[in-house]
Motif scaffolding. Sequence first.
Motif, PDB file in Angstrom:
ATOM      1  N   ALA A   7     -12.914  51.988 -15.253  1.00 55.88           N
ATOM      2  CA  ALA A   7     -12.775  51.401 -16.582  1.00 55.88           C
ATOM      3  C   ALA A   7     -12.283  49.952 -16.521  1.00 55.88           C
ATOM      4  CB  ALA A   7     -11.790  52.221 -17.406  1.00 55.88           C
ATOM      5  N   GLN A   8     -11.774  49.543 -15.394  1.00 56.07           N
ATOM      6  CA  GLN A   8     -11.110  48.240 -15.355  1.00 56.07           C
ATOM      7  C   GLN A   8     -12.010  47.019 -15.623  1.00 56.07           C
ATOM      8  OE1 GLN A   8      -8.050  47.938 -15.714  1.00 56.07           O
ATOM      9  NE2 GLN A   8      -7.530  50.077 -15.326  1.00 56.07           N
ATOM     10  N   PRO A   9     -13.286  47.045 -15.195  1.00 56.61           N
ATOM     11  CA  PRO A   9     -14.094  45.832 -15.453  1.00 56.61           C
ATOM     12  C   PRO A   9     -14.176  45.499 -16.938  1.00 56.61           C
ATOM     13  CG  PRO A   9     -15.189  47.234 -13.877  1.00 56.61           C
ATOM     14  CD  PRO A   9     -14.012  48.011 -14.371  1.00 56.61           C
ATOM     15  N   THR A  10     -14.042  46.491 -17.784  1.00 58.39           N
ATOM     16  CA  THR A  10     -14.142  46.219 -19.222  1.00 58.39           C
ATOM     17  C   THR A  10     -12.766  46.200 -19.865  1.00 58.39           C
ATOM     18  OG1 THR A  10     -14.470  48.570 -19.566  1.00 58.39           O
ATOM     19  CG2 THR A  10     -16.453  47.211 -19.439  1.00 58.39           C
ATOM     20  N   PHE A  11     -11.752  46.032 -19.052  1.00 55.42           N
ATOM     21  CA  PHE A  11     -10.365  46.054 -19.522  1.00 55.42           C
ATOM     22  C   PHE A  11     -10.148  45.065 -20.668  1.00 55.42           C
ATOM     23  CE2 PHE A  11      -6.098  44.151 -19.207  1.00 55.42           C
ATOM     24  CZ  PHE A  11      -5.315  45.289 -19.348  1.00 55.42           C
ATOM     25  N   VAL A  12      -9.492  45.533 -21.696  1.00 54.91           N
ATOM     26  CA  VAL A  12      -9.089  44.656 -22.802  1.00 54.91           C
ATOM     27  C   VAL A  12      -7.572  44.761 -22.926  1.00 54.91           C
ATOM     28  CG1 VAL A  12      -9.305  44.156 -25.265  1.00 54.91           C
ATOM     29  CG2 VAL A  12     -11.273  45.059 -24.012  1.00 54.91           C
ATOM     30  N   ALA A  13      -6.914  43.642 -22.791  1.00 60.12           N
ATOM     31  CA  ALA A  13      -5.445  43.660 -22.821  1.00 60.12           C
ATOM     32  C   ALA A  13      -4.938  43.927 -24.233  1.00 60.12           C
ATOM     33  CB  ALA A  13      -4.904  42.330 -22.312  1.00 60.12           C
ATOM     34  N   ASN A  14      -3.860  44.674 -24.320  1.00 62.71           N
ATOM     35  CA  ASN A  14      -3.190  44.856 -25.608  1.00 62.71           C
ATOM     36  C   ASN A  14      -2.212  43.712 -25.845  1.00 62.71           C
ATOM     37  OD1 ASN A  14      -2.086  46.110 -27.992  1.00 62.71           O
ATOM     38  ND2 ASN A  14      -0.286  46.551 -26.728  1.00 62.71           N
ATOM     39  N   TYR A  15      -2.315  43.095 -27.016  1.00 61.73           N
ATOM     40  CA  TYR A  15      -1.340  42.059 -27.387  1.00 61.73           C
ATOM     41  C   TYR A  15      -0.686  42.381 -28.721  1.00 61.73           C
ATOM     42  CZ  TYR A  15      -3.129  39.298 -23.519  1.00 61.73           C
ATOM     43  OH  TYR A  15      -3.475  38.857 -22.269  1.00 61.73           O
ATOM     44  N   ASP A  16      -0.704  43.645 -29.059  1.00 56.41           N
ATOM     45  CA  ASP A  16      -0.118  44.079 -30.321  1.00 56.41           C
ATOM     46  C   ASP A  16       1.180  44.836 -30.009  1.00 56.41           C
ATOM     47  OD1 ASP A  16       0.613  45.347 -32.651  1.00 56.41           O
ATOM     48  OD2 ASP A  16      -1.426  46.045 -33.143  1.00 56.41           O
ATOM     49  N   GLU A  17       2.296  44.206 -30.362  1.00 54.64           N
ATOM     50  CA  GLU A  17       3.606  44.779 -30.009  1.00 54.64           C
ATOM     51  C   GLU A  17       3.752  46.205 -30.565  1.00 54.64           C
ATOM     52  OE1 GLU A  17       5.748  43.200 -27.872  1.00 54.64           O
ATOM     53  OE2 GLU A  17       7.114  44.909 -27.989  1.00 54.64           O
ATOM     54  N   SER A  18       3.131  46.465 -31.712  1.00 55.60           N
ATOM     55  CA  SER A  18       3.293  47.789 -32.318  1.00 55.60           C
ATOM     56  C   SER A  18       2.537  48.865 -31.537  1.00 55.60           C
ATOM     57  CB  SER A  18       2.833  47.758 -33.778  1.00 55.60           C
ATOM     58  OG  SER A  18       1.422  47.729 -33.826  1.00 55.60           O
ATOM     59  N   LYS A  19       1.673  48.433 -30.600  1.00 53.88           N
ATOM     60  CA  LYS A  19       0.913  49.417 -29.814  1.00 53.88           C
ATOM     61  C   LYS A  19       1.460  49.573 -28.396  1.00 53.88           C
ATOM     62  CE  LYS A  19      -3.389  49.123 -32.348  1.00 53.88           C
ATOM     63  NZ  LYS A  19      -4.320  48.016 -32.616  1.00 53.88           N
ATOM     64  N   VAL A  20       2.601  48.943 -28.137  1.00 55.56           N
ATOM     65  CA  VAL A  20       3.178  49.015 -26.788  1.00 55.56           C
ATOM     66  C   VAL A  20       3.682  50.432 -26.506  1.00 55.56           C
ATOM     67  CG1 VAL A  20       5.142  48.219 -25.408  1.00 55.56           C
ATOM     68  CG2 VAL A  20       3.696  46.569 -26.592  1.00 55.56           C
ATOM     69  N   ALA A 276       6.534  47.481 -16.096  1.00 58.20           N
ATOM     70  CA  ALA A 276       5.214  48.103 -15.944  1.00 58.20           C
ATOM     71  C   ALA A 276       4.928  49.071 -17.086  1.00 58.20           C
ATOM     72  CB  ALA A 276       5.155  48.844 -14.609  1.00 58.20           C
ATOM     73  N   ARG A 277       5.990  49.682 -17.615  1.00 64.87           N
ATOM     74  CA  ARG A 277       5.783  50.717 -18.636  1.00 64.87           C
ATOM     75  C   ARG A 277       5.387  50.162 -19.999  1.00 64.87           C
ATOM     76  NH1 ARG A 277       8.477  53.076 -14.833  1.00 64.87           N
ATOM     77  NH2 ARG A 277       8.617  55.345 -14.574  1.00 64.87           N
ATOM     78  N   ARG A 278       5.482  48.869 -20.181  1.00 64.83           N
ATOM     79  CA  ARG A 278       5.014  48.296 -21.448  1.00 64.83           C
ATOM     80  C   ARG A 278       3.526  47.997 -21.320  1.00 64.83           C
ATOM     81  NH1 ARG A 278       7.776  45.307 -25.221  1.00 64.83           N
ATOM     82  NH2 ARG A 278       6.303  43.596 -24.934  1.00 64.83           N
ATOM     83  N   THR A 279       2.752  48.562 -22.213  1.00 60.47           N
ATOM     84  CA  THR A 279       1.325  48.272 -22.205  1.00 60.47           C
ATOM     85  C   THR A 279       1.110  47.002 -23.017  1.00 60.47           C
ATOM     86  OG1 THR A 279       0.978  50.637 -22.154  1.00 60.47           O
ATOM     87  CG2 THR A 279      -0.937  49.273 -22.631  1.00 60.47           C
ATOM     88  N   TYR A 280       1.224  45.874 -22.341  1.00 57.09           N
ATOM     89  CA  TYR A 280       1.080  44.575 -23.008  1.00 57.09           C
ATOM     90  C   TYR A 280       0.583  43.594 -21.959  1.00 57.09           C
ATOM     91  CZ  TYR A 280       2.180  40.679 -26.141  1.00 57.09           C
ATOM     92  OH  TYR A 280       2.092  39.580 -26.965  1.00 57.09           O
ATOM     93  N   GLY A 281      -0.520  42.933 -22.228  1.00 59.15           N
ATOM     94  CA  GLY A 281      -1.068  41.998 -21.237  1.00 59.15           C
ATOM     95  C   GLY A 281      -1.598  42.758 -20.032  1.00 59.15           C
ATOM     96  N   GLU A 282      -1.371  42.193 -18.853  1.00 58.78           N
ATOM     97  CA  GLU A 282      -1.849  42.839 -17.629  1.00 58.78           C
ATOM     98  C   GLU A 282      -1.170  44.195 -17.432  1.00 58.78           C
ATOM     99  OE1 GLU A 282      -1.109  40.543 -14.035  1.00 58.78           O
ATOM    100  OE2 GLU A 282      -2.998  41.260 -13.191  1.00 58.78           O
ATOM    101  N   THR A 283      -1.913  45.128 -16.859  1.00 60.40           N
ATOM    102  CA  THR A 283      -1.370  46.467 -16.579  1.00 60.40           C
ATOM    103  C   THR A 283      -1.452  46.743 -15.073  1.00 60.40           C
ATOM    104  OG1 THR A 283      -3.546  47.459 -16.782  1.00 60.40           O
ATOM    105  CG2 THR A 283      -2.210  47.355 -18.808  1.00 60.40           C
TER     106      THR A 283
END
Length: 404
Positions: A7-20, A276-283
Amino acid sequence: APLLSAAQPTFVANYDESKVGSYPLPDPLMPPNGARITSAKAWEASRGYWLNQFAAHVYGQTPTRPVRLRFQPGEVVPSALGGKATRKQVAIYFADYPALPPINVLIYVPNNARKAAPAFLNLNFCGNHCISTEADLPLSDRWVASTADNHRATEKSRGAQARRWPLDTIVARGYAIVTAYYGDIEPDHPAGWKTGIRSVLGDTTRTDNWGAIGAWAWGMSRILDYLQTDPTIDAKRVIAMGHSRIGKAALWAAAQDKRFVAAISNEAGEGGASLARRTYGETVGRLNYAFPHWFARQYRSYNENVPALPVDQHILLSLIATRPLYVASAEEDRWSDPRGEFLSAKATEPVYGLYRKTGLGPAEYPAVNTSVGKNVRYHVRTGPHDVQPFDWWQYLNFADALVK
Ligand code: GCU
């Protein structure tokens, strides 16, 4: 270890704090193997456990075999930088591995220093000739990322990153600056290990074999070995510093090697300072997909399951306690997760507290361009992923207050 996520090639970073999401962090004072840590002494005793967790699950094992080094002095320019510094070059050869290329170390020592100078040790991204506009520095002869001349450095790259290295200011403030090209230790591409220290040390069959970040960190310690023999440098006051991927390496170096008096992480981001546990930006998954050579293979098993990681990066930062630590972010560098870097620095507080030291202190996420904290400091600068004069200014003040 599982293969890389498709799935990584189509990775879309999360930048929404409410979705962290919520992310309970592992407690540095509660190692799963023992009793609750309530004293500095008990923390010191648990350091080995935590370091081994990072070795086993994140960076890989740093070989402990002593390596014989040969320090070959090179050119000395007594009046570099308009007479303000002595410029030296030293090549670190590996006596047991004559086929390995040396680490070419470049040093500027302030000429007005009355005693051995404290130093910043900071690897560079594209060869020593990139950090200075001086015409007489030799071009690096190693593999460089630029494809312009088939991965060889050209005159075009001379001074290319000089803007990030305010040499005059650093020496005017009484500090030496020590650097080497990180590619001297290991070229930064998946097959780079074949021409670096990992070609002779480590065990590629193991899932906890070290990665390139481990090798760069190891190289920083070997440069410190040299600095301990250099009377112009105060080897007890050498600060490990790094930007981005090199910041990841600097943190891992300082966590393992207590000879570093302090550490500075400039936008080290995922796998460095940020949680690492925050899903924000790079994972973790994206990091392992894009840079399969940086970490232990074991780290990939957390690509899709970060909560199973036995550590998070605030424990890496805690391993720098009780030494001074600076964590810096940039507002536009959301990929590195600035808030995740701040929260990680803040989560070291219990460990600094064991030493009756204030870490970051009660600070809330600060306004831009404001340095906060005490023994642990933090700022988020306006602007992009970069090293800018504002950053250096804070690091020099931090070093004046806590290291000099
Ligand atoms: C990439 C990578 C980051 C790293 C950065 C850098 O953006 O995803 O993890 O910090 O490169 O080294 O500049």
